[in-house]
Design a protein around this motif. Sequence first.
Motif, short mmCIF file in Angstrom:
data_model
loop_
_atom_site.label_atom_id
_atom_site.label_comp_id
_atom_site.label_asym_id
_atom_site.label_seq_id
_atom_site.Cartn_x
_atom_site.Cartn_y
_atom_site.Cartn_z
N PRO A 37 -6.94 5.83 7.73
CA PRO A 37 -7.00 5.71 9.20
C PRO A 37 -7.96 6.74 9.77
O PRO A 37 -8.28 7.74 9.12
N THR A 59 -0.68 -1.05 13.52
CA THR A 59 -1.20 -2.13 12.67
C THR A 59 -2.40 -2.80 13.33
O THR A 59 -3.41 -3.08 12.67
N PHE A 62 -5.37 -0.27 13.32
CA PHE A 62 -5.92 -0.04 11.99
C PHE A 62 -6.68 -1.27 11.50
O PHE A 62 -7.68 -1.16 10.79
N HIS A 100 0.09 2.64 6.01
CA HIS A 100 -1.11 1.81 6.10
C HIS A 100 -1.52 1.24 4.76
O HIS A 100 -2.32 0.30 4.70
N GLN A 103 -1.05 -2.49 4.45
CA GLN A 103 -2.07 -3.27 5.15
C GLN A 103 -3.37 -3.28 4.37
O GLN A 103 -4.06 -4.30 4.30
#
Length: 209
Positions: A37, A59, A62, A100, A103
């Motif tokens: 990030p 979310t 990012f 993260h 993701q």
Amino acid sequence: MTVYTSFYRGEIRGEPISISLYPPKNWKGKHLPLFAPTPELLKWWKASAQDTAAQSEYTREFRKTLDSRQQLIQLWVRKQKENPQDITLCCFEKTGDFCHRYQVGEEILQELWGVEVGADQLQLTLVQNGLTNHSTTYPPLILSLIEKCHALGYPVKCVPVLGCCRHRLRCGYYQVSLHGKDLGDWSELGVLAVLSGLQQDFYRGRLVS
């Protein structure tokens, strides 16, 4: 190759690669800030309530960051396709915590690897340390939905039914659970419905008491 994810003190398979903004002190593995990030987003997250609303906002933001890096990400993915060695993407958060890296896994496995290689050749699995002792190969769509559930704070598990093989089930069924609660044994179509339902307030209330 297989792509794993874990936290720094968790199980590392193959080559360890840090994808946090700042790796731990004395980190001896590779650092890949391409999947980290931004400093601004990390600062915002630490100051937020870190609740469901904040997770959704994180979310979204990012995803914008990853979208802005698509050309570089595609170059990295192409290079990894020629790499026979397994890798583990590492971050600080423990298994099941919002992070993260889930993701990132979705971006790599589903949208890039899945589309370019094809579902029948997709043998890449996100294996979260502590959730399972073996690697399970999922169809790309199911893998994508699992990662979305994790990103929303619902660490759902889809594992082979007792007595079946340890990879994608020959019988076609998965045992689904959430926070230790059994959500039943489902075919691929049923798993898609359950995982999709966990992302909708209306259905989630009926699946999770």
